[in-house]
Design a protein around this motif. Structure first.
Motif, PDB file in Angstrom:
ATOM      1  N   GLU A 315      44.994  34.552  38.600  1.00 20.04           N
ATOM      2  CA  GLU A 315      43.597  34.034  38.704  1.00 20.04           C
ATOM      3  C   GLU A 315      42.737  34.232  40.189  1.00 20.04           C
ATOM      4  O   GLU A 315      41.826  33.955  40.029  1.00 20.04           O
ATOM      5  N   LEU A 316      43.576  34.842  41.177  1.00 22.04           N
ATOM      6  CA  LEU A 316      42.911  34.951  42.488  1.00 22.04           C
ATOM      7  C   LEU A 316      42.147  36.013  42.257  1.00 22.04           C
ATOM      8  O   LEU A 316      42.709  37.352  41.938  1.00 22.04           O
ATOM      9  N   LYS A 317      40.968  36.164  43.023  1.00 16.51           N
ATOM     10  CA  LYS A 317      39.901  37.147  42.899  1.00 16.51           C
ATOM     11  C   LYS A 317      39.833  37.818  44.198  1.00 16.51           C
ATOM     12  O   LYS A 317      39.620  37.099  45.214  1.00 16.51           O
ATOM     13  N   PHE A 318      40.311  39.117  44.458  1.00 17.63           N
ATOM     14  CA  PHE A 318      40.304  39.867  45.482  1.00 17.63           C
ATOM     15  C   PHE A 318      38.947  40.657  45.822  1.00 17.63           C
ATOM     16  O   PHE A 318      38.316  40.975  44.718  1.00 17.63           O
ATOM     17  N   HIS A 319      38.656  40.745  47.151  1.00 23.20           N
ATOM     18  CA  HIS A 319      37.331  41.428  47.447  1.00 23.20           C
ATOM     19  C   HIS A 319      37.684  42.245  48.464  1.00 23.20           C
ATOM     20  O   HIS A 319      37.706  41.907  49.911  1.00 23.20           O
TER      21      HIS A 319
END
Lengths: 361, 361
Positions: A315-319
């Motif tokens: 569920e970790l959102k990378f940018h």
């Protein structure tokens, strides 16, 4: 949009969704935003370059404060729609002008100083009038000798009372030409060596009363200076008192959590505001949003830690900004949403340590 | 990515976030996706063009099923990594091959027919073996005379038992080269004139048991045919029975709600899957997600209804494709999240009617 860094890069998604034709003025084609979308390469310090660029656009806005105010004013004289306008934008470029303009708002005591003798009580904070960020252009000064050394370098500084604050927050606010304005929940910003490393939203130690007061303050400042677009108001919290620290008139690191954490991200809201579209709902999508800045470490290749983190925390959102890795440079961020503050901050901290190589693989 | 339509356009945001260098093979620079990101213009039916394009890429994937299978196979023979591979992709191109391959899965009775006399009981459904979508290439046939007329045109059709279904659902599934696979909550798709106009997720009439059964079915099919990437499994629901209707091996209209409605959108998951990255969490971000397709109406200029809707519903998420407006053409979609099914569907329906001009301003 003048500028093609990561803020421009993160504006591409809402521009595509809103059907807005986004065009960037980039220093070069390798910049974070220019890598992925339409851009013109040119020098934002050159009036004729910016003029030619503005002829391709209906509205001009910014992703940084570095464009000379004289150029913004020249565009306005040409009849170009610039948002925020020079009348507001100056307060994000000139810290002395900002302090003077907001003298009726809660601020640290301050004065512009050119001679070390003018200051008698220490320690104080000295700030370059313009151009500082991420701890650059800000000094903690303990004596006239130290102040003299800084003044020798920069000539003139803004001296501010050192506030022994409990913690720092930022309130992101958006305002449209119609005067419609929205704020997001106040964000606690956690700094290390003057660089923001993590934000927690809503600011967990902030009472409801102070949260409302901080949002009211941001709305009042936005209205006072007539800003159009998104603005970050950085605030020191000390007990029940708030002190304005800095303003930034653009999407800001303190609002990166909004990409997944709010129904309307700061990048979407900025576009809506500068295009005079009705603003979106800034409501949070989860009880808590934690953002962590990925800072460059010693290793250039982050592919293996990236794979590990994706597998560990689906569920970790990378940018990723796709900037060259340099030690201490912000090269991306992660967002994580949920309802357990301890778990969220631990997971984000683990991700940051892992990406910067502080945990061995 | 072969193709530069709206599916490619909506892949730009997750590619930017994941740090993936997305390159499109576009028919022309005006296509929905090509308007906003890096692309090469060329004919996907020309082997040498696709070969030259693939030399610029680490992995090739698709946003449509129109590329000739012979070209996919030629790329594979060249050693290009193509995902999904030709061995899977054929089942989204050739409906007869799909029916044969999935004969052990619950399907309508079916047969390939070249002569009208082969069919004795009517009504039946006739489908073009390949190339049909949005109701094109599908006919309801009431007599041998009607069938003969269709056969005269297309030579060969797949005849399917007409299922008197209660409603239609789609299950979006993603599968990586490692065999990791995820599904999203099943979506009810609501069609008008063969075109999907609205989706509701989770499918409101579907029992928990049937929902699990449908997701299991999608996972089993994905595994059976070894698909890599995202696949839509369209399913008829009749009582407690499920019947496979169609497969699409790419992000699909039935998954557009995932952009805001899931922690991981179908576009992000497709990129993760085809790049062999660990898959993201497909959990919903709200109890209910309603998607509405904006179909072109008589008016070219949709700016005023757009402003109205933004002001009326600040939580409505727009996704414009920037395609030329033609009556009945999908030119965008809206997503709305919440917990009240009636309110959500009414609000989305209002938005669709307004955008297509069925409500006068």
């Amino acid at each position: 949009m003048i500028g093609a860094g990561q803020l421009a890069r993160m504006s591409v998604a809402p521009a595509a969704a809103l059907g807005v034709n986004l065009l960037l003025l980039a220093n070069n084609a390798q910049e974070s935003g220019a890598q992925i979308t339409n851009h013109v390469v040119g020098d934002y310090k050159d009036l004729e370059t910016v003029r030619a660029f503005s002829r391709k656009c209906d509205v001009i806005t910014f992703e940084h404060e570095l464009i000379p105010l004289s150029i913004v004013k020249a565009l306005e004289a040409d009849g170009v729609v610039v948002r925020p306008s020079s009348a507001s934008f100056i307060f994000s470029q000139d810290k002395a002008a900002m302090r003077e303009r907001l003298s009726n708002f809660p601020s640290p005591k301050n004065a512009v100083v050119t001679k070390a003798e003018e200051v008698r009580e220490f320690p104080v904070i000295a700030k370059a009038i313009s151009g500082g960020y991420d701890g650059r252009g800000v000094w903690k000064i303990n004596s006239q000798t130290e102040l003299a050394a800084v003044l020798k370098e920069v000539g003139k500084v803004l001296i501010e009372e050192l506030i022994d604050f409990d913690y720092e927050i930022a309130v992101m606010v958006a305002r449209s030409p119609h005067g419609q304005a929205t704020t997001w929940a106040p964000t606690q910003t956690i700094q290390r060596d003057g660089i923001c490393v993590m934000t927690i939203t809503p600011a967990p130690q902030l009472s409801n009363d102070l949260s409302e007061k901080a949002q009211r303050l941001a709305l009042d400042i936005a209205n006072e200076i007539g800003v159009i677009g998104v603005m970050a108001v950085e605030i020191f919290v000390k007990g029940q008192e708030l002190f304005i620290n800095e303003l930034a008139m653009r999407p800001h690191n303190s609002g990166h959590w909004t990409i997944e954490g709010s129904l309307t991200s700061q990048f979407e809201q900025h576009l809506r505001a500068v295009l005079d579209l009705p603003l979106g709902n800034p409501q949070m999508t989860a009880p808590i949003a934690v953002m962590g800045n990925i800072l460059g470490g010693d290793k250039e290749d982050m592919y293996r830690p990236y794979l590990h983190l994706m597998a560990r925390t689906p569920e970790l959102k990378f940018h990723h900004y796709k900037k060259e890795v340099r030690p201490g440079r912000k090269i991306g961020h992660v967002n994580l949403l949920g309802d357990n503050l301890l778990e969220l901050t631990q997971e984000v901290q683990h991700a940051l340590d892992y990406m910067s190589g502080e945990i061995d693989e």
